[in-house]
Design an enzyme around this catalytic site. Structure first.
Site, short mmCIF file in Angstrom:
data_model
loop_
_atom_site.label_atom_id
_atom_site.label_comp_id
_atom_site.label_asym_id
_atom_site.label_seq_id
_atom_site.Cartn_x
_atom_site.Cartn_y
_atom_site.Cartn_z
CE1 TYR A 23 -18.57 -22.77 12.40
CE2 TYR A 23 -16.46 -22.49 11.30
CZ TYR A 23 -17.81 -22.77 11.25
OH TYR A 23 -18.40 -23.08 10.05
CD GLU A 80 -21.53 -24.04 10.31
OE1 GLU A 80 -22.74 -23.97 10.64
OE2 GLU A 80 -20.89 -23.07 9.91
#
Ligand code: GDP
Ligand code: MN
Length: 383
Positions: free
Chosen positions: A101, A189
């Site tokens: 991530y 993101e």
């Protein structure tokens, strides 16, 4: 404005990041054609600006055109988190070895940009932050304008990354930071950032939020699909509250950030989860409380409401009038647990009792646990 995945990935690609090949489709036929163009297998995704699609069955791998059309048939016309699926994203299937991530966000408290990384991608990052915070790097970027790739590298080194993965993730992270700065983003993101068998590091998902107030500087992005959430958040700002939509189904109205967080924690302890964060701030009026609750009603997931207010200077009688006005419009009969304390609390309680709403239960103690307990009882009585 929250971008849909394809638009987010286009922005990433312009910044030099690697994204999967793909295209959007609005029918089974179109989806089949996009898939044929890419070559099988492909991944079919509901193209709505909300996460959690994987878990909800809105991401599927298809080996044939027939399978693509079947998945499109199953997804089109359904809703995910209140958003109607009108469009699909068809992408080349990735041979994912590991999911990480990376993200960049505006840190509200410091006003600085925050670079984030976790080796635990693919899952909800909020969950990583809650349960294993040591696995989430949160590095406050000292100065976006002078940021260099080696700064990101150094921050990632501290998380134990080495070798080829370190270089490629640092490069992707740096490009993400640059896009964040250049495009006036509030959030960027990549979850998951996919590490493939062939060594490539690919943005397998994209969540991009652009500051609506910056759109005049970013005319190319005007008119891109926003979401219900972003819209509600903007309207929250307009009525003078901070409203952030979350994944749960219990609406929360609180008169301060601390009280809101506390209410959310207690909900969680009792197995419930908040549909939103809502902080009224100072300046409580009847209209502000009414508007806040009406905003919650618009979220189709909400099945119960906790009102948790404390007034030092603000009149809680005004707040109670707002609760009553919103209660008159509670068409779904959603159960309400109300805790109002402070300035003019007696008058506030009388006003709420006088309305005789069958769906409202009130506590007159400072214990939010009691209010949440009452809400649970009402929810159980309904099911
Ligand atoms: P979200 O659940 O809405 O965040 O949607 P994502 O785009 O993140 O997809 C959910 C999950 O599906 C990812 O975490 C991956 O595990 C998986 N996934 C998505 N695309 C691919 C792909 O091309 N190949 C493989 N193997 N898995 C994928
Ligand atoms: Mn994702």
């Amino acid at each position: 404005m929250i971008f849909r995945e394809f638009d987010g990935k286009e922005l990433f690609a312009k910044a030099g990041m690697t994204v999967p090949k793909g295209g959007v489709a609005r029918s089974a036929g179109e989806a089949g054609a996009v898939a044929e163009g890419l070559g099988f297998p492909v991944v079919v995704k509901a193209h709505v600006a909300a996460g959690g699609r994987g878990k909800a069955g809105f991401v599927a791998r298809a080996e044939t055109r027939g399978e693509v059309e079947k998945f499109v048939g199953e997804m089109l016309g359904r809703t995910h988190k209140g958003l109607l699926v009108e469009e699909l994203l068809i992408e080349e299937s990735l041979d994912i070895e590991r999911e990480a991530y990376i993200g960049v966000a505006l840190d509200g408290s410091s006003g600085c940009a925050l670079f984030m990384y976790s080796g635990e991608g693919g899952v909800e990052i909020e969950q990583v932050a809650r349960e294993t915070p040591e696995k989430l790097l949160k590095w406050q970027i000292p100065n976006l304008a002078t940021l260099r790739e080696f700064h990101i590298r150094d921050a990632l080194l501290a998380m134990g990354l080495r070798g080829d993965a370190l270089n490629k993730i640092a490069s992707a992270g740096f490009k993400l930071c640059r896009a964040f700065a250049e495009k006036d983003l509030m959030l960027a993101e990549v979850n998951p950032l996919a590490l493939l068998g062939d060594g490539r590091v690919v943005a397998a998902d994209a969540k991009v939020e652009m500051d609506d107030n910056a759109l005049y500087r970013q005319p190319a992005y005007k008119g891109l699909g926003g979401t219900v959430e972003a819209d509600a958040e903007r309207r929250g700002r307009e009525i003078g509250i901070t409203y952030i939509e979350l994944d749960g189904d219990i609406g929360v109205v609180a008169s301060g950030a601390g009280l809101a967080m506390n209410t959310m924690d207690i909900l969680k302890d009792r197995g419930l989860s908040a549909a939103n964060f809502l902080e009224t701030g100072g300046g409580i009026t009847a209209a502000l409380i009414e508007g806040s609750i009406l905003l919650l009603f618009e979220n189709p997931r909400v099945r119960g409401v906790v009102v948790n207010l404390y007034g030092g200077v603000n009149s809680m009688l005004e707040a109670a009038k707002g609760v009553v006005a919103a209660g008159e419009k509670n068409e779904r009969g959603l159960p309400f647990a109300v805790k109002i304390l402070g300035n003019q609390q007696e008058e506030a309680w009388s006003a709420i009792e006088a309305a005789r709403f069958p769906f409202v239960r009130m506590v007159k103690t400072p214990h939010t646990e009691e209010a949440v307990g009452l809400l649970l009882e009402m929810l159980e009585a309904r099911s």
